[in-house]
Design a protein around this motif. Structure first.
Motif, mmCIF file in Angstrom:
data_model
loop_
_atom_site.group_PDB
_atom_site.id
_atom_site.type_symbol
_atom_site.label_atom_id
_atom_site.label_comp_id
_atom_site.label_asym_id
_atom_site.label_seq_id
_atom_site.Cartn_x
_atom_site.Cartn_y
_atom_site.Cartn_z
ATOM 1 N N GLU A 100 0.817 -1.280 0.043
ATOM 2 C CA GLU A 100 0.124 0.035 0.069
ATOM 3 C C GLU A 100 0.796 1.169 0.052
ATOM 4 O O GLU A 100 0.627 2.160 -0.705
ATOM 5 N N ARG A 101 1.917 1.370 0.631
ATOM 6 C CA ARG A 101 2.889 2.512 0.729
ATOM 7 C C ARG A 101 3.443 2.548 -0.403
ATOM 8 O O ARG A 101 3.784 3.581 -0.994
ATOM 9 N N GLN A 102 3.970 1.637 -1.265
ATOM 10 C CA GLN A 102 4.699 1.544 -2.181
ATOM 11 C C GLN A 102 3.706 2.449 -3.499
ATOM 12 O O GLN A 102 4.233 3.171 -4.151
ATOM 13 N N GLU A 103 2.433 2.051 -3.251
ATOM 14 C CA GLU A 103 1.374 2.717 -4.183
ATOM 15 C C GLU A 103 1.310 4.299 -4.342
ATOM 16 O O GLU A 103 1.115 4.919 -5.158
ATOM 17 N N LEU A 104 1.857 4.575 -3.160
ATOM 18 C CA LEU A 104 1.945 6.037 -3.073
ATOM 19 C C LEU A 104 3.127 6.855 -3.698
ATOM 20 O O LEU A 104 3.221 7.943 -3.813
ATOM 21 N N HIS A 105 3.892 6.054 -4.194
ATOM 22 C CA HIS A 105 5.257 6.368 -4.990
ATOM 23 C C HIS A 105 5.163 5.680 -6.328
ATOM 24 O O HIS A 105 5.393 4.733 -6.388
ATOM 25 N N SER A 106 4.747 6.690 -7.228
ATOM 26 C CA SER A 106 4.631 6.134 -8.683
ATOM 27 C C SER A 106 5.828 5.664 -9.417
ATOM 28 O O SER A 106 5.985 4.801 -10.241
ATOM 29 N N GLU A 107 7.048 6.172 -8.907
ATOM 30 C CA GLU A 107 8.309 5.924 -9.394
ATOM 31 C C GLU A 107 8.802 4.613 -8.711
ATOM 32 O O GLU A 107 9.632 4.139 -9.316
#
Ligand code: AFP
Length: 336
Positions: free
Chosen positions: A14-21
């Motif tokens: 979920e936290r990864q999805e906050l970072h598009s890169e």
């Protein structure tokens, strides 16, 4: 209420999805650390039952007797990180030099700095022990070899930091710079589940952690500060209670949740104290600051110290910002 559906893996994704890169590599690395923690936890839980207590007969770079669980924990992190193919080099309390995991470091973005089993003197008396880890991003991942300065980065440059506490429960606490979050291992499921979201450390505590046995070696300011904490003054919520487990992770975990201060000062015998900057002080300092607390050598922020050696030591004053600030004030007054 524990959200049993929010596992460590789901939280990381979920936290990864906050970072598009994001490429997913960092998430994979964090998940692999969770895997290593489960493996070490499982072995610790069985320690009393199988022949793994006791010592290997070796001593590590610190000159400390290596206990079998120290060695096991170290090997788990080496094996898991090698398998992940995301880390090229590891700095470990148990290894004198830098452990290189692959002939070629090209494409491996991260370095891991780890104390695989902190507090190992507690093992044979069934006390709490822990793992402390720090993750740095390599300055240039296209390089085949890692230049030394990649491993000697300031604590402020860490991309992630955390610890695992093997106590009555196994808890993994980490930060990537977006708050501090704790996950408790559900042994029935074999998953870490979110149990402490966005931990905030109280501005002041009521306990202090220090090895009073070293008092005769302390500088005058430390004796004065500890004596101050022990004075009866309800208005300033003194006396503080002494809590000292002998495992930094366990002492810090209490302070992270309830406030207070942990101290391992430099003294007349050990000018830089006992604790290691890169894989003990700096990762806990990142967690402390992310949770609203502070971490100091007594005279400077732990996160701003420029390392010069992978196993260098630093005095450590870590915990509630008002408690750390007062300790620094006592030290400043002595050095005037
Ligand atoms: P060990 O891993 O050798 O037990 O040391 C643990 C530790 O690094 C830290 O976890 C403790 O807070 C501190 O040392 C205890 O040191 P003293 O025994 O000198 O108080």
């Amino acid at each position: 209420m524990v959200d049993m559906s929010m596992t460590l893996t789901r939280f990381i994704m979920e936290r990864q999805e906050l970072h598009s890169e994001a490429t997913g590599e960092f998430s994979m690395l964090l998940a692999q650390i969770g895997m290593a923690a489960k493996m070490v936890s499982n072995q610790i839980r069985r320690a009393g039952l199988v022949d793994i207590l006791g010592v290997t007969g070796d001593t590590n770079v610190q000159g400390e007797t290596v206990k079998k669980l120290d060695e096991y924990a170290n090997n788990v992190f080496l094996d898991v990180m090698e398998y992940s193919k995301l880390v090229c080099e590891i700095v470990s309390e148990e290894i004198e030099g830098v452990a290189r995991l692959s002939r070629s470091c090209k494409g491996r973005k991260y370095s891991l700095l780890v104390d695989p089993l902190d507090g190992s003197s507690n093992i044979d008396i069934n006390g709490a022990v822990g793992t402390i880890f720090s993750i740095h991003h390599r300055h240039d991942e296209t390089l085949d070899l890692i230049p030394d300065e990649d491993l000697l980065q300031k604590g402020s440059e860490q991309v992630a930091a955390g610890y695992v506490m093997y106590g009555p429960s196994t808890i993994l606490v980490y930060t990537t710079g977006e708050g501090v979050h704790g996950f408790t291992l559900d042994p029935g499921v074999g998953e870490f589940v979110l149990s402490h979201e966005n931990i905030q450390m109280p501005a002041q505590g009521k306990t202090y952690a220090i090895n009073i046995g070293n008092r005769s070696q302390w500088h005058h300011s430390i004796r004065q500060y500890v004596d101050y904490l022990c004075e009866a003054d309800p208005e300033s919520e003194r006396p503080y209670s002494l809590r000292y487990v002998g495992a930094l992770v366990a002492d810090f975990h209490r302070i992270l949740l309830e406030g207070g201060i942990y101290m391992y000062p430099g003294d007349r015998e050990k000018s830089d104290g006992k604790l290691r900057l890169l894989y003990e002080c700096a990762p806990l300092a990142m967690l402390a600051e992310q949770a609203g607390g502070n971490a100091s050598s007594g005279t400077e922020s732990i996160l701003e110290i420029q390392p010069t050696d992978i196993h260098q030591r630093s005095p450590l004053f870590i915990g509630s910002r008002e408690d750390v600030s007062l300790a620094e004030k006592f030290i400043r007054e002595e050095t005037r």
